[in-house]
Design a protein around this motif. Structure first.
Motif, PDB file in Angstrom:
ATOM      1  N   ALA A   1       0.836  -1.203   0.000  1.00  0.00           N
ATOM      2  CA  ALA A   1       0.000   0.000   0.000  1.00  0.00           C
ATOM      3  C   ALA A   1       0.870   1.253   0.000  1.00  0.00           C
ATOM      4  O   ALA A   1       0.603   2.199  -0.751  1.00  0.00           O
ATOM      5  N   ILE A   2       1.914   1.262   0.808  1.00  0.00           N
ATOM      6  CA  ILE A   2       2.815   2.422   0.855  1.00  0.00           C
ATOM      7  C   ILE A   2       3.535   2.577  -0.486  1.00  0.00           C
ATOM      8  O   ILE A   2       3.651   3.684  -1.014  1.00  0.00           O
ATOM      9  N   LYS A   3       3.974   1.465  -1.044  1.00  0.00           N
ATOM     10  CA  LYS A   3       4.686   1.507  -2.327  1.00  0.00           C
ATOM     11  C   LYS A   3       3.762   2.016  -3.435  1.00  0.00           C
ATOM     12  O   LYS A   3       4.140   2.894  -4.216  1.00  0.00           O
ATOM     13  N   TRP A   4       2.545   1.482  -3.516  1.00  0.00           N
ATOM     14  CA  TRP A   4       1.607   1.907  -4.548  1.00  0.00           C
ATOM     15  C   TRP A   4       1.175   3.353  -4.333  1.00  0.00           C
ATOM     16  O   TRP A   4       1.072   4.130  -5.269  1.00  0.00           O
ATOM     17  N   TRP A   5       0.905   3.704  -3.085  1.00  0.00           N
ATOM     18  CA  TRP A   5       0.471   5.075  -2.777  1.00  0.00           C
ATOM     19  C   TRP A   5       1.569   6.063  -3.128  1.00  0.00           C
ATOM     20  O   TRP A   5       1.334   7.082  -3.768  1.00  0.00           O
ATOM     21  N   GLY A   6       2.792   5.768  -2.670  1.00  0.00           N
ATOM     22  CA  GLY A   6       3.905   6.675  -2.923  1.00  0.00           C
ATOM     23  C   GLY A   6       4.355   6.700  -4.370  1.00  0.00           C
ATOM     24  O   GLY A   6       4.830   7.723  -4.858  1.00  0.00           O
ATOM     25  N   GLY A   7       4.194   5.589  -5.068  1.00  0.00           N
ATOM     26  CA  GLY A   7       4.654   5.515  -6.440  1.00  0.00           C
ATOM     27  C   GLY A   7       3.658   5.997  -7.476  1.00  0.00           C
ATOM     28  O   GLY A   7       4.048   6.400  -8.570  1.00  0.00           O
ATOM     29  N   ILE A   8       2.372   5.963  -7.130  1.00  0.00           N
ATOM     30  CA  ILE A   8       1.348   6.339  -8.106  1.00  0.00           C
ATOM     31  C   ILE A   8       0.595   7.589  -7.674  1.00  0.00           C
ATOM     32  O   ILE A   8       0.543   8.583  -8.397  1.00  0.00           O
ATOM     33  N   PHE A   9      -0.002   7.558  -6.497  1.00  0.00           N
ATOM     34  CA  PHE A   9      -0.936   8.610  -6.117  1.00  0.00           C
ATOM     35  C   PHE A   9      -0.261   9.891  -5.644  1.00  0.00           C
ATOM     36  O   PHE A   9      -0.742  10.980  -5.933  1.00  0.00           O
ATOM     37  N   VAL A  10       0.841   9.797  -4.942  1.00  0.00           N
ATOM     38  CA  VAL A  10       1.537  11.006  -4.490  1.00  0.00           C
ATOM     39  C   VAL A  10       2.083  11.799  -5.682  1.00  0.00           C
ATOM     40  O   VAL A  10       1.900  13.018  -5.735  1.00  0.00           O
ATOM     41  N   PRO A  11       2.736  11.166  -6.662  1.00  0.00           N
ATOM     42  CA  PRO A  11       3.169  11.951  -7.829  1.00  0.00           C
ATOM     43  C   PRO A  11       2.004  12.591  -8.597  1.00  0.00           C
ATOM     44  O   PRO A  11       2.117  13.721  -9.067  1.00  0.00           O
ATOM     45  N   VAL A  12       0.883  11.871  -8.704  1.00  0.00           N
ATOM     46  CA  VAL A  12      -0.280  12.444  -9.389  1.00  0.00           C
ATOM     47  C   VAL A  12      -0.780  13.665  -8.628  1.00  0.00           C
ATOM     48  O   VAL A  12      -1.122  14.695  -9.229  1.00  0.00           O
ATOM     49  N   ALA A  13      -0.814  13.589  -7.312  1.00  0.00           N
ATOM     50  CA  ALA A  13      -1.243  14.733  -6.508  1.00  0.00           C
ATOM     51  C   ALA A  13      -0.282  15.910  -6.681  1.00  0.00           C
ATOM     52  O   ALA A  13      -0.718  17.062  -6.784  1.00  0.00           O
ATOM     53  N   ALA A  14       1.005  15.620  -6.713  1.00  0.00           N
ATOM     54  CA  ALA A  14       1.983  16.693  -6.895  1.00  0.00           C
ATOM     55  C   ALA A  14       1.823  17.360  -8.261  1.00  0.00           C
ATOM     56  O   ALA A  14       1.880  18.594  -8.368  1.00  0.00           O
ATOM     57  N   ILE A  15       1.583  16.562  -9.287  1.00  0.00           N
ATOM     58  CA  ILE A  15       1.374  17.129 -10.625  1.00  0.00           C
ATOM     59  C   ILE A  15       0.097  17.966 -10.651  1.00  0.00           C
ATOM     60  O   ILE A  15       0.076  19.059 -11.221  1.00  0.00           O
ATOM     61  N   ASN A  16      -0.958  17.472 -10.020  1.00  0.00           N
ATOM     62  CA  ASN A  16      -2.215  18.236  -9.955  1.00  0.00           C
ATOM     63  C   ASN A  16      -2.026  19.558  -9.215  1.00  0.00           C
ATOM     64  O   ASN A  16      -2.565  20.584  -9.631  1.00  0.00           O
ATOM     65  N   LEU A  17      -1.270  19.540  -8.125  1.00  0.00           N
ATOM     66  CA  LEU A  17      -1.001  20.785  -7.400  1.00  0.00           C
ATOM     67  C   LEU A  17      -0.213  21.760  -8.261  1.00  0.00           C
ATOM     68  O   LEU A  17      -0.487  22.959  -8.257  1.00  0.00           O
ATOM     69  N   PHE A  18       0.758  21.240  -8.998  1.00  0.00           N
ATOM     70  CA  PHE A  18       1.552  22.098  -9.879  1.00  0.00           C
ATOM     71  C   PHE A  18       0.664  22.768 -10.925  1.00  0.00           C
ATOM     72  O   PHE A  18       0.734  23.980 -11.123  1.00  0.00           O
ATOM     73  N   PHE A  19      -0.181  21.976 -11.587  1.00  0.00           N
ATOM     74  CA  PHE A  19      -1.054  22.546 -12.613  1.00  0.00           C
ATOM     75  C   PHE A  19      -2.095  23.486 -12.013  1.00  0.00           C
ATOM     76  O   PHE A  19      -2.443  24.491 -12.627  1.00  0.00           O
ATOM     77  N   SER A  20      -2.583  23.179 -10.836  1.00  0.00           N
ATOM     78  CA  SER A  20      -3.533  24.072 -10.170  1.00  0.00           C
ATOM     79  C   SER A  20      -2.876  25.399  -9.851  1.00  0.00           C
ATOM     80  O   SER A  20      -3.454  26.475 -10.073  1.00  0.00           O
ATOM     81  N   PHE A  21      -1.642  25.348  -9.346  1.00  0.00           N
ATOM     82  CA  PHE A  21      -0.914  26.563  -9.049  1.00  0.00           C
ATOM     83  C   PHE A  21      -0.602  27.351 -10.324  1.00  0.00           C
ATOM     84  O   PHE A  21      -0.749  28.564 -10.368  1.00  0.00           O
ATOM     85  N   ALA A  22      -0.194  26.639 -11.372  1.00  0.00           N
ATOM     86  CA  ALA A  22       0.131  27.298 -12.639  1.00  0.00           C
ATOM     87  C   ALA A  22      -1.101  27.945 -13.239  1.00  0.00           C
ATOM     88  O   ALA A  22      -1.021  29.082 -13.752  1.00  0.00           O
ATOM     89  N   ASN A  23      -2.242  27.300 -13.165  1.00  0.00           N
ATOM     90  CA  ASN A  23      -3.484  27.881 -13.706  1.00  0.00           C
ATOM     91  C   ASN A  23      -3.940  29.078 -12.898  1.00  0.00           C
ATOM     92  O   ASN A  23      -4.398  30.066 -13.458  1.00  0.00           O
ATOM     93  N   SER A  24      -3.820  29.003 -11.570  1.00  0.00           N
ATOM     94  CA  SER A  24      -4.240  30.141 -10.745  1.00  0.00           C
ATOM     95  C   SER A  24      -3.283  31.329 -10.929  1.00  0.00           C
ATOM     96  O   SER A  24      -3.704  32.466 -10.913  1.00  0.00           O
ATOM     97  N   SER A  25      -1.996  31.054 -11.125  1.00  0.00           N
ATOM     98  CA  SER A  25      -1.027  32.122 -11.366  1.00  0.00           C
ATOM     99  C   SER A  25      -1.274  32.779 -12.723  1.00  0.00           C
ATOM    100  O   SER A  25      -1.190  33.995 -12.861  1.00  0.00           O
ATOM    101  N   ALA A  26      -1.579  31.975 -13.718  1.00  0.00           N
ATOM    102  CA  ALA A  26      -1.812  32.510 -15.066  1.00  0.00           C
ATOM    103  C   ALA A  26      -3.093  33.336 -15.110  1.00  0.00           C
ATOM    104  O   ALA A  26      -3.145  34.363 -15.779  1.00  0.00           O
ATOM    105  N   SER A  27      -4.108  32.917 -14.370  1.00  0.00           N
ATOM    106  CA  SER A  27      -5.363  33.671 -14.384  1.00  0.00           C
ATOM    107  C   SER A  27      -5.255  34.970 -13.588  1.00  0.00           C
ATOM    108  O   SER A  27      -5.930  35.945 -13.887  1.00  0.00           O
ATOM    109  N   SER A  28      -4.392  35.012 -12.585  1.00  0.00           N
ATOM    110  CA  SER A  28      -4.234  36.232 -11.796  1.00  0.00           C
ATOM    111  C   SER A  28      -3.365  37.260 -12.524  1.00  0.00           C
ATOM    112  O   SER A  28      -3.475  38.450 -12.304  1.00  0.00           O
ATOM    113  N   VAL A  29      -2.485  36.807 -13.410  1.00  0.00           N
ATOM    114  CA  VAL A  29      -1.630  37.697 -14.181  1.00  0.00           C
ATOM    115  C   VAL A  29      -2.426  38.376 -15.295  1.00  0.00           C
ATOM    116  O   VAL A  29      -2.265  39.544 -15.557  1.00  0.00           O
ATOM    117  N   GLY A  30      -3.277  37.614 -15.968  1.00  0.00           N
ATOM    118  CA  GLY A  30      -4.003  38.118 -17.128  1.00  0.00           C
ATOM    119  C   GLY A  30      -5.250  38.765 -16.736  1.00  0.00           C
ATOM    120  O   GLY A  30      -5.785  39.724 -16.685  1.00  0.00           O
TER     121      GLY A  30
END
Length: 111
Positions: free
Chosen positions: A82-111
């Motif tokens: 469970a730790i291996k699957w969670w850390g190997g699959i779901f944590v990276p997906v969450a990190a990517i989602n946070l990155f894109f969420s931050f990038a989208n909110s930054s882009a919308s606040s600039v424009g």
């Protein structure tokens, strides 16, 4: 010819693994329903969705280690998987989602 396995000696561990899998699966279903109720509060909904996902992963890991592989120390194997699957699959997906969420909110606040 493969050695004959005494399945009767393995049944108590299989039954325990099945119980854990069913209980964590039921908990995941409850958490999913609760997440659907928190539709207006996005933060609470996300927390319950991630908790439900973790419960589904633990249920699958218990099924895999204790029922399918019939490991003697299935609980340790389930936790490790469970730790291996969670850390190997779901944590990276969450990190990517946070990155894109931050990038989208930054882009919308600039424009």
């Amino acid at each position: 010819m493969a050695a004959q396995v005494d399945f009767a000696s393995e049944l108590p561990a299989i039954v325990r693994a099945t119980r854990v899998a069913v209980l964590t699966f039921a908990a995941a279903l409850v958490l999913t329903v609760v997440a659907a109720i928190f539709d207006a509060n996005a933060n609470a909904q996300v927390v319950f969705q991630w908790a439900a996902t973790l419960a589904f992963v633990v249920a699958w890991a218990a099924s895999y280690s204790g029922i399918y592989k019939r490991e003697e120390n299935w609980w340790r194997g389930a936790c490790f998987s469970a730790i291996k699957w969670w850390g190997g699959i779901f944590v990276p997906v969450a990190a990517i989602n946070l990155f894109f969420s931050f990038a989208n909110s930054s882009a919308s606040s600039v424009g």
